[in-house]
Design a protein around this motif. Structure first.
Motif: not given
Ligand code: ATP
Ligand code: MG
Length: 596
Positions: A66, A68-69, A75, A78, A81, A265, A294, A305-306
């Motif tokens: 997993f 995350p940035e 949220h 996440h 995921s 995603t 997925f 959106s973060k």
């Molecule tokens: P955001 O779009 O909210 O800023 P992000 O994709 O930039 O989210 P990351 O921290 O990069 O945030 O995400 C970590 C993991 O969570 C990634 O593998 C991402 O694909 C997954 N993820 C993020 N948002 C979702 C979502 N709405 N549904 C399912 N998985 C998600």
């Protein structure tokens, strides 16, 4: 007394809900067994993994991550995921890494790292070993970049960001090769090392992969690998002033960690050829992580959106990342959601290849189902109306047995106190009731839950004509809730004893946005214009039975007939604050169906 207004879905008092184990409730719990509790349904990702296992790929291992940035709080998207990545590894006796994708120094923060770790653990998952950081691999990533330059497959470009973007072409038009594309390996190496040393300002140069400026996939048109950012990084400090791009870093990190299935995603589907291209440049064996996409979770009435959640926090539209109205894991935890309810939700919605818009009431359904099983019932009065039982002795206190949780035979029972002065819910009394009003009204009789039949004899009003209190009499023979003469009383209402009840603040939450799609805005407006002005209603003085006096933050209760509530983290000794997690029934879909 009530200087607050109630949101429109506030306590739909419904005597039917009061009957324990009503047919409706039973049906729901049977459905949940079929929907939620069954063993994991196979999805297309299972099929792909099983294909790999059958082919003996990667030593028949399953290792997910997993990633995350750390630029915001996690949220509910996440959470999906997380459940997917950790869930798949569990299914195949594999492992899951927690890896912080910290390649952008300007937006990242340790506060986010800590919150992410807490959230993953709270959801009930354990990552393999220590948590990992892309920044730990900066040196290796640099060395691999050097290797790619040496093989003639990367170059330093001096074009500005605008030029690079302009020369990339369009979907229908091939890009234009950079004038710096054919620099010698030696010159590229020299420039790349000097980029690292800090000889150039931000934006002066980038390292690009040399692939194909005419590729149909725009991402393959010499994508960026490194950019210059003179900024301190939350872990590496000022050691680096060049940082790898996500596309370059991600697959190589997967490779370094022995990841077998890199689940991300859908928007990354078109990045997959690039993911594989980079791996082909550096791989020294047959081992390859496989990227599988997925669809991300989207929820109605929810912003995911973060960046936009950060705006809500920074501009103080909410009290913080963990405001109980936020869709963050920390927000819904504080709201009273349980990890089980979120895992069940993730299971229920499944994984798909197509974009999903899930009705937020499905999430609410999951928490209701879970709390129904685990939350003790107590009585609380949110909008109190005083009731004096005129024929009850002044100093007498009666102790009655109350069942803690009819869904849980081990939850036992407790004593509740009945006395001369009670509080009932204002909505449970009507001076001029319509026909089917089975609660209290002048001359009418109602059952006080677990206690006695009570008849209303007199309505006392203040100078302004507001109802101040009711004078009632009780029937001593109806103790426990039934009358020996067999007379019927249809309504049962909740109550608390005025001298025993404790005061509490209660916070009622409603959806944060008024529109199903918070981004659906008129021109010149933003999602902020779709915020629900009634998303928080504070009741400063509600009354709760004394059995909850020692409740700890995040303890959950069902306030009978009102909903599920949990103790907020703002609570202090002697000053309880409760959050309404959810109502007992889905009042929104009813409101929507009625077209109100
Ligand atoms: P955001 O779009 O909210 O800023 P992000 O994709 O930039 O989210 P990351 O921290 O990069 O945030 O995400 C970590 C993991 O969570 C990634 O593998 C991402 O694909 C997954 N993820 C993020 N948002 C979702 C979502 N709405 N549904 C399912 N998985 C998600
Ligand atoms: Mg991301």
């Amino acid at each position: 007394m009530s200087d607050f207004t109630f949101s429109r879905n506030f306590v739909r008092l419904n005597t039917k809900q009061f009957q324990m184990g009503s047919p409706e409730e039973k049906k729901e719990s049977i459905a949940s067994e079929g929907d939620i509790k069954t063993t994991k349904a196979a999805n297309f990702i299972n099929n792909l993994i099983e294909e790999d296992l059958a082919a003996g790929k990667n030593g028949k291992r399953v290792h997910t991550r997993f990633p995350p940035e750390p630029n915001g709080y996690l949220h509910i998207g996440h959470a999906k995921s997380i459940c997917l990545n950790f869930g798949l590894a569990q299914q195949y006796n594999g492992l899951t890494n927690l890896r912080f994708d910290d390649t952008n120094p300007t937006k990242e923060d340790v506060e986010y790292v800590d919150s992410i770790k807490e959230d993953v653990q709270w959801l009930g998952f354990k990552w393999n070993d220590q948590e990992l950081y892309a920044s730990d691999y900066f040196e290796q990533l640099f060395e691999w970049a050097v290797k790619i330059i040496q093989s003639g497959n990367a170059y330093v470009d001096d074009q500005t960001a605008e030029e690079i973007s302009r020369n990339r072409g369009t979907v229908t038009k091939p890009g234009i090769e950079s004038p710096y594309r054919n620099r010698s390996v030696e010159e590229n190496l020299d420039l790349f090392y000097r980029m690292r040393k800090g000889e150039f300002p931000d934006g002066a140069k980038v390292l690009r992969a040399k692939i194909d400026m005419a590729d149909n996939n725009m991402l393959m048109r010499d994508p960026l690998m490194y950019r210059i950012i003179h900024a301190d990084h939350h872990r590496t400090g000022d050691k680096w002033c060049i940082y790898p791009m996500y596309d370059y870093a991600h697959g190589q990190c997967d490779y370094l960690e022995g990841i077998t299935h890199s689940i991300c995603t859908l928007e990354f589907e078109i990045h997959r050829p690039l993911y594989n291209w980079f791996l082909d440049q550096i791989a020294t064996s047959d081992y390859r992580p496989r990227q599988i996409e997925f669809s991300r979770l989207n929820l109605t009435y929810t912003m995911m959106s973060k960046r936009k959640l950060l705006k809500l926090v920074e501009d103080k539209y909410v009290s913080g990342w963990d405001d109980p109205r936020m869709p963050t894991i920390s927000g819904i935890r504080r709201r009273g959601y349980t990890p089980e309810s979120i895992r069940n939700f993730a299971e229920m919605i499944g994984v798909a290849k197509r974009d999903q818009l899930i009705d937020v009431s499905q999430l609410e359904y999951c928490v209701r189902e879970d709390l129904n099983k685990r939350a003790n019932r107590v009585m609380a009065v949110l909008n109190p109306l005083k009731v004096v039982i005129t024929n009850y002795p002044d100093d007498q206190v009666d102790e009655l047995d109350a069942i803690n949780n009819p869904e849980d035979p081990n939850a036992g029972s407790r004593k509740i106190q009945f006395s001369k002065v009670l509080y009932i819910e204002r909505e449970d009394f009507m001076e001029n009731p319509p026909k089917k009003f089975f609660r209290l009204f002048p001359g009418g009789e109602v059952r006080m839950r677990y206690a006695y039949f009570v008849r209303c004899n007199e309505v006392i009003k203040d100078e302004e004509g507001n109802i101040a209190e009711l004078h009632c009499t009780y029937d001593p023979a109806s103790r426990g809730g039934n009358s020996p003469d067999g007379r019927k009383v249809k309504g049962t209402i909740h109550w608390v004893s005025a001298q025993h009840a404790i005061e509490a603040e209660v916070r009622l939450f409603d959806r944060l946005f008024v529109k199903e799609n918070p981004e659906d805005v008129a021109e010149g407006q933003s999602f902020i214009d779709n915020l629900n002005p009634d998303s928080l209603i504070v009741l400063p003085k509600a009354y709760v039975e004394p059995s909850v006096a020692d409740a700890k933050p995040l303890d959950s209760f069902q306030f009978e007939r009102l909903g599920y509530f949990c103790v907020d983290t703002d609570s202090a000794k002697g000053k309880l604050v409760f959050n309404r997690t959810t109502t007992l029934k889905d009042s929104w879909s009813k409101i929507e169906k009625a077209g109100q």
